[in-house]
Scaffold this motif. Structure first.
Motif, short mmCIF file in Angstrom:
data_model
loop_
_atom_site.label_atom_id
_atom_site.label_comp_id
_atom_site.label_asym_id
_atom_site.label_seq_id
_atom_site.Cartn_x
_atom_site.Cartn_y
_atom_site.Cartn_z
N ILE A 25 0.85 -1.25 0.00
CA ILE A 25 -0.04 -0.11 -0.12
C ILE A 25 0.87 1.23 -0.02
CG2 ILE A 25 -1.69 1.25 1.47
CD1 ILE A 25 -2.67 -1.32 2.34
N ILE A 26 2.02 1.26 0.76
CA ILE A 26 2.83 2.35 1.01
C ILE A 26 3.46 2.93 -0.60
CG2 ILE A 26 5.07 3.14 1.60
CD1 ILE A 26 4.42 1.72 4.28
N HIS A 27 3.94 1.89 -1.16
CA HIS A 27 4.63 1.76 -2.53
C HIS A 27 3.43 2.17 -3.64
CE1 HIS A 27 8.00 -0.22 -1.17
NE2 HIS A 27 8.69 0.05 -2.02
N GLY A 28 2.20 1.64 -3.35
CA GLY A 28 1.17 2.20 -4.01
C GLY A 28 0.96 3.67 -3.97
N ILE A 29 0.77 4.12 -2.74
CA ILE A 29 0.58 5.72 -2.44
C ILE A 29 1.68 6.44 -3.16
CG2 ILE A 29 0.05 7.43 -0.94
CD1 ILE A 29 -1.55 5.09 0.63
N SER A 30 2.96 6.03 -2.78
CA SER A 30 4.06 6.79 -3.00
C SER A 30 4.01 6.93 -4.75
CB SER A 30 5.27 6.06 -2.63
OG SER A 30 5.17 5.85 -1.28
N SER A 31 3.62 5.83 -5.60
CA SER A 31 3.70 6.06 -7.07
C SER A 31 2.66 7.05 -7.51
CB SER A 31 3.13 4.76 -7.54
OG SER A 31 4.12 3.54 -7.05
N LEU A 32 1.76 7.42 -6.70
CA LEU A 32 0.88 8.57 -7.37
C LEU A 32 1.45 9.67 -7.98
CD1 LEU A 32 -2.06 8.23 -4.87
CD2 LEU A 32 -2.09 7.14 -7.10
#
Length: 305
Positions: free
Chosen positions: A137-144
């Motif tokens: 989830i952290i990587h997903g949000i950071s990718s935005l």
């Protein structure tokens, strides 16, 4: 003429000194992070415990950020032109890891909140499976923000642009003012959410600290201080978002002042937040600190874990 040459020589010497200082600081921070990462993988307890796993994630993220930003700094310092698609790739990676660290800080704060305010559910919520899902989830949000930067570049810049050789700078990919404003707004919205998480956790932990018995008060107070340090880290990371606007304003006034401000910003808001993580968990955490001393001394000091 002689006076002007002397001033130019002084400026050149000062730039070289600043560059060398930054490289020394960079090497120190990277070596410390490398030693901490080695310590993390030497003990099973560390890589099976949620807060240490998140700590290791911040170390890896900070190390990547420091290394990639230093590559960009070296390219700019020596005026090395590279193809624009390589420059964009470097900035996408830096953008990812610049965002990943503060989001991980928010996750670590929530972990401390659960450990102190919901101790009976801590084992369940901090399981390995939930921790791995949290990292995804952290990587997903950071990718935005990365997706936003790429979208802006694809929409506003022709494909032929990426074959050109130029000095690498993020600003050259923002053709319109609204693009940079949108990019900054996304970042600041993320930091607003993370700030709310940290303030919420601080208030809840503070209430538990006041109600805790004498035996539990020390542990709760330590958790409270950890949250405060995370909040300070997040504040430095947030100020970092405003630095390009301040630097752009200084550039219009005086180039020498712009260089000094940029040098100060890099140390205070890029390097400083990334050396606080080793302080918070590498030195303040008793278990990790004893393991760190043991491995840093190549086993000469007695292991005391």
């Amino acid at each position: 003429m002689a006076a002007n040459n002397s001033l130019a020589g002084d400026d050149f010497f000062l730039r070289k000194v600043k560059f060398v200082i930054l490289q020394v600081l960079m090497m120190i921070f990277l070596c410390i992070n490398f030693l901490l990462i080695i310590t993390f993988f030497q003990k099973e307890y560390f890589y099976t415990t949620a807060r240490y796993i998140l700590f290791a994630l911040t170390l890896l993220s900070d190390s990547c950020t420091l290394f990639m930003s230093d590559v960009l700094l070296i390219l700019f310092h020596f005026r090395i032109n590279i193809q624009d698609w390589i420059c964009l790739t470097l900035y996408v990676v830096v953008t990812l890891y610049l965002t990943l660290t503060p989001i991980t800080l928010a996750a670590m704060t929530l972990e401390r909140y659960v450990a102190i305010c919901m101790p009976l559910r801590h084992g369940e919520l901090s399981s390995m499976r939930n921790t791995m899902n949290c990292i995804l989830i952290i990587h997903g949000i950071s990718s935005l923000p990365c997706i936003l930067v790429l979208s802006i570049c694809i929409v506003s810049i022709s494909l032929g642009f990426y074959k050109q050789y130029q000095l690498c700078s993020l600003e050259m990919f923002f053709v319109y003012i609204w693009q940079q404003t949108l990019w900054s707004a996304v970042y600041q919205f993320q930091f607003l959410i993370m700030s709310i998480i940290i303030v919420f956790s601080y208030i809840k932990i503070m209430k538990v600290a006041k109600a805790a018995s004498e035996g539990d008060k020390q542990s709760t107070t330590k958790g409270l201080r950890t949250v405060v340090l995370h909040g300070f880290q997040l504040l430095l990371c947030l100020i970092q978002l405003w630095c390009p606007f301040i630097e752009a304003a200084m550039l219009q006034i005086d180039y020498s002042l712009y260089e000094n401000i940029r040098y100060f910003d890099y140390i205070m808001f890029y390097l400083a937040p990334r050396c606080l993580s080793p302080l918070i968990y590498g030195l303040r955490d008793e278990v990790f600190f004893h393991a760190l001393k043991y491995y840093a001394s190549f086993g000469l000091l007695k292991r005391n874990i």
